[in-house]
Design a protein around this motif. Structure first.
Motif, PDB file in Angstrom:
ATOM      1  N   PRO A  51       0.788  -0.942  -0.575  1.00 53.33           N
ATOM      2  CA  PRO A  51       0.069   0.462  -0.397  1.00 53.33           C
ATOM      3  C   PRO A  51       1.150   0.823  -0.244  1.00 53.33           C
ATOM      4  O   PRO A  51       1.672   1.410   0.670  1.00 53.33           O
ATOM      5  CB  PRO A  51      -0.838   0.031   1.078  1.00 53.33           C
ATOM      6  N   GLY A  52       0.461   2.176  -0.841  1.00 49.26           N
ATOM      7  CA  GLY A  52       0.990   3.596  -1.108  1.00 49.26           C
ATOM      8  C   GLY A  52       2.657   3.732  -1.963  1.00 49.26           C
ATOM      9  O   GLY A  52       2.968   4.009  -1.985  1.00 49.26           O
ATOM     10  N   ASN A  53       2.055   2.055  -2.579  1.00 49.18           N
ATOM     11  CA  ASN A  53       2.867   2.389  -3.958  1.00 49.18           C
ATOM     12  C   ASN A  53       4.278   1.785  -3.224  1.00 49.18           C
ATOM     13  O   ASN A  53       5.657   1.666  -4.281  1.00 49.18           O
ATOM     14  CB  ASN A  53       2.974   2.946  -4.967  1.00 49.18           C
ATOM     15  N   GLN A  54       4.693   1.393  -1.934  1.00 50.50           N
ATOM     16  CA  GLN A  54       5.830   1.351  -1.713  1.00 50.50           C
ATOM     17  C   GLN A  54       6.457  -0.491  -2.022  1.00 50.50           C
ATOM     18  O   GLN A  54       5.630  -1.020  -2.534  1.00 50.50           O
ATOM     19  CB  GLN A  54       6.734   1.169  -0.626  1.00 50.50           C
ATOM     20  N   PRO A  55       7.734  -0.635  -2.794  1.00 48.05           N
ATOM     21  CA  PRO A  55       7.930  -1.984  -3.054  1.00 48.05           C
ATOM     22  C   PRO A  55       7.951  -2.449  -2.113  1.00 48.05           C
ATOM     23  O   PRO A  55       8.065  -2.425  -0.918  1.00 48.05           O
ATOM     24  CB  PRO A  55       9.527  -1.889  -3.416  1.00 48.05           C
ATOM     25  N   MET A  56       7.267  -4.158  -1.714  1.00 45.39           N
ATOM     26  CA  MET A  56       6.696  -4.882  -1.024  1.00 45.39           C
ATOM     27  C   MET A  56       7.774  -6.088  -1.142  1.00 45.39           C
ATOM     28  O   MET A  56       8.317  -6.792  -0.542  1.00 45.39           O
ATOM     29  CB  MET A  56       5.571  -5.453  -1.048  1.00 45.39           C
ATOM     30  N   GLY A  57       7.618  -6.857  -2.737  1.00 48.05           N
ATOM     31  CA  GLY A  57       8.448  -7.875  -3.073  1.00 48.05           C
ATOM     32  C   GLY A  57       8.470  -8.101  -5.064  1.00 48.05           C
ATOM     33  O   GLY A  57       8.265  -6.875  -5.048  1.00 48.05           O
ATOM     34  N   HIS A  58       9.020  -9.272  -5.064  1.00 44.62           N
ATOM     35  CA  HIS A  58      10.070  -9.261  -6.624  1.00 44.62           C
ATOM     36  C   HIS A  58       9.569 -10.753  -6.942  1.00 44.62           C
ATOM     37  O   HIS A  58       9.603 -11.883  -5.169  1.00 44.62           O
ATOM     38  CB  HIS A  58      11.123  -9.290  -6.755  1.00 44.62           C
ATOM     39  N   SER A  59       9.602 -11.376  -7.368  1.00 47.63           N
ATOM     40  CA  SER A  59       8.512 -12.448  -7.912  1.00 47.63           C
ATOM     41  C   SER A  59       8.818 -12.301  -9.735  1.00 47.63           C
ATOM     42  O   SER A  59       8.457 -11.925 -10.392  1.00 47.63           O
ATOM     43  CB  SER A  59       6.960 -13.023  -8.305  1.00 47.63           C
ATOM     44  N   ARG A  60       9.418 -14.120  -9.576  1.00 48.13           N
ATOM     45  CA  ARG A  60      10.019 -14.457 -10.840  1.00 48.13           C
ATOM     46  C   ARG A  60       9.179 -15.748 -10.612  1.00 48.13           C
ATOM     47  O   ARG A  60       9.369 -16.627 -10.107  1.00 48.13           O
ATOM     48  CB  ARG A  60      11.418 -14.481 -11.426  1.00 48.13           C
ATOM     49  N   ILE A  61       8.342 -15.987 -12.516  1.00 52.79           N
ATOM     50  CA  ILE A  61       7.240 -16.980 -11.953  1.00 52.79           C
ATOM     51  C   ILE A  61       7.925 -17.720 -13.674  1.00 52.79           C
ATOM     52  O   ILE A  61       7.884 -16.914 -14.726  1.00 52.79           O
ATOM     53  CB  ILE A  61       6.190 -16.775 -12.682  1.00 52.79           C
ATOM     54  N   GLU A  62       8.705 -19.399 -13.431  1.00 54.91           N
ATOM     55  CA  GLU A  62       9.047 -19.702 -14.174  1.00 54.91           C
ATOM     56  C   GLU A  62       8.506 -20.689 -14.495  1.00 54.91           C
ATOM     57  O   GLU A  62       8.010 -21.597 -14.313  1.00 54.91           O
ATOM     58  CB  GLU A  62      10.229 -19.655 -14.588  1.00 54.91           C
ATOM     59  N   SER A  63       8.577 -21.595 -15.632  1.00 57.35           N
ATOM     60  CA  SER A  63       8.084 -22.726 -16.243  1.00 57.35           C
ATOM     61  C   SER A  63       8.985 -23.482 -16.478  1.00 57.35           C
ATOM     62  O   SER A  63      10.083 -23.236 -17.082  1.00 57.35           O
ATOM     63  CB  SER A  63       7.249 -22.814 -17.511  1.00 57.35           C
ATOM     64  N   ILE A  64       9.056 -24.768 -16.137  1.00 62.55           N
ATOM     65  CA  ILE A  64      10.646 -25.449 -15.795  1.00 62.55           C
ATOM     66  C   ILE A  64       9.871 -27.398 -16.097  1.00 62.55           C
ATOM     67  O   ILE A  64       8.366 -27.628 -15.777  1.00 62.55           O
ATOM     68  CB  ILE A  64      11.095 -25.886 -14.455  1.00 62.55           C
ATOM     69  N   LEU A  65      10.622 -27.770 -15.691  1.00 65.65           N
ATOM     70  CA  LEU A  65      10.653 -29.945 -16.339  1.00 65.65           C
ATOM     71  C   LEU A  65       9.809 -29.761 -16.829  1.00 65.65           C
ATOM     72  O   LEU A  65       8.450 -30.403 -17.207  1.00 65.65           O
ATOM     73  CB  LEU A  65      10.167 -30.296 -15.203  1.00 65.65           C
ATOM     74  N   GLU A  66       9.272 -29.562 -18.801  1.00 66.64           N
ATOM     75  CA  GLU A  66       9.512 -29.139 -20.149  1.00 66.64           C
ATOM     76  C   GLU A  66       7.715 -28.561 -19.545  1.00 66.64           C
ATOM     77  O   GLU A  66       6.857 -29.145 -20.289  1.00 66.64           O
ATOM     78  CB  GLU A  66       9.013 -30.861 -19.930  1.00 66.64           C
ATOM     79  N   GLY A  67       7.925 -27.378 -19.109  1.00 63.43           N
ATOM     80  CA  GLY A  67       6.492 -27.520 -18.949  1.00 63.43           C
ATOM     81  C   GLY A  67       5.435 -27.772 -18.110  1.00 63.43           C
ATOM     82  O   GLY A  67       4.469 -27.041 -18.047  1.00 63.43           O
ATOM     83  N   CYS A  68       6.052 -28.471 -17.450  1.00 64.18           N
ATOM     84  CA  CYS A  68       4.851 -29.622 -16.410  1.00 64.18           C
ATOM     85  C   CYS A  68       5.140 -28.866 -15.308  1.00 64.18           C
ATOM     86  O   CYS A  68       3.532 -29.847 -14.489  1.00 64.18           O
ATOM     87  CB  CYS A  68       5.032 -30.799 -16.884  1.00 64.18           C
ATOM     88  N   VAL A  69       5.245 -27.585 -15.315  1.00 63.66           N
ATOM     89  CA  VAL A  69       5.276 -27.643 -13.593  1.00 63.66           C
ATOM     90  C   VAL A  69       5.906 -25.997 -14.227  1.00 63.66           C
ATOM     91  O   VAL A  69       6.542 -25.008 -14.408  1.00 63.66           O
ATOM     92  CB  VAL A  69       6.887 -28.069 -12.808  1.00 63.66           C
ATOM     93  N   ILE A  70       5.268 -24.908 -12.900  1.00 64.38           N
ATOM     94  CA  ILE A  70       5.521 -23.703 -12.939  1.00 64.38           C
ATOM     95  C   ILE A  70       5.506 -23.181 -11.563  1.00 64.38           C
ATOM     96  O   ILE A  70       5.732 -23.408 -10.505  1.00 64.38           O
ATOM     97  CB  ILE A  70       4.308 -22.361 -12.735  1.00 64.38           C
ATOM     98  N   LEU A  71       6.760 -22.635 -10.915  1.00 65.13           N
ATOM     99  CA  LEU A  71       7.776 -22.141  -9.841  1.00 65.13           C
ATOM    100  C   LEU A  71       8.031 -20.605 -10.080  1.00 65.13           C
ATOM    101  O   LEU A  71       7.883 -19.941 -10.929  1.00 65.13           O
ATOM    102  CB  LEU A  71       9.525 -22.847 -10.649  1.00 65.13           C
TER     103      LEU A  71
END
Length: 178
Positions: A51-71
């Protein structure tokens, strides 16, 4: 003969047995079916402001294991971090998430795609200290028309009768740097 050398001598036999199995058994099913792609809207790099547009966190979402898992790779501003492994379980016909973090906690959620949202829910392992009831968790990811993703995490301490918001975050793509 030294035990290590004996083990090395067995490796060609194991490799040959594995090759024979690969020739005789059909390949495993792939994860290209539409139900495996329902969570792909979450893939990418994300900033999550507080809230207030301050940074809270960062997330990197990637496809792994031949596209069978989202990490998911989450890192919060306070040093807290965690990962989730998300997959469509073809055996049950449901999506599952396995969350682990720097506090040593883990959470298992199950659910699926419904009404344009990914909704997963589960229970904590031990009862709430105040109520003695098992705490329930429900997380909803909503892809928005502007490319953002809303993550709404709700918690129930009365076996799902009422829900309170634990986290309501808007995942935004990081601003491009010139």
């Amino acid at each position: 003969m030294h035990p290590f050398l004996r083990r090395l001598a067995v490796l060609p036999l194991l490799a040959a047995a594995g090759a024979a199995d690969a020739q005789s058994s059909p390949p495993p099913p792939d994860c290209r079916a539409p139900e495996h792609r329902q969570f792909d809207f979450w893939l990418g790099e994300w900033e999550v402001p507080a809230p207030g547009n301050q940074p809270m966190g960062h997330s990197r979402i990637e496809s792994i294991l031949e596209g069978c898992v989202i990490l998911e790779n989450w890192s919060g501003g306070s040093g807290y971090s965690g990962k989730s492994f998300n997959l469509y379980n073809r055996d049950t016909g449901h999506w599952e998430q396995f969350w682990v973090d720097t506090t040593g906690s883990r959470l298992h959620l199950v659910g699926g795609w419904a009404e344009g949202k990914m909704v997963l829910s589960g229970r904590q392992d031990k009862p709430n200290a105040k109520t003695g009831l098992t705490q329930h968790e429900r997380i909803t990811w909503t892809p928005n028309a502007d490319g953002t993703v809303r993550q709404l995490w709700e918690t129930s301490n009365d076996d799902g009768k009422t829900w309170i918001v634990s986290f309501d975050g808007l995942y935004r793509r990081p601003a491009a740097t010139p």
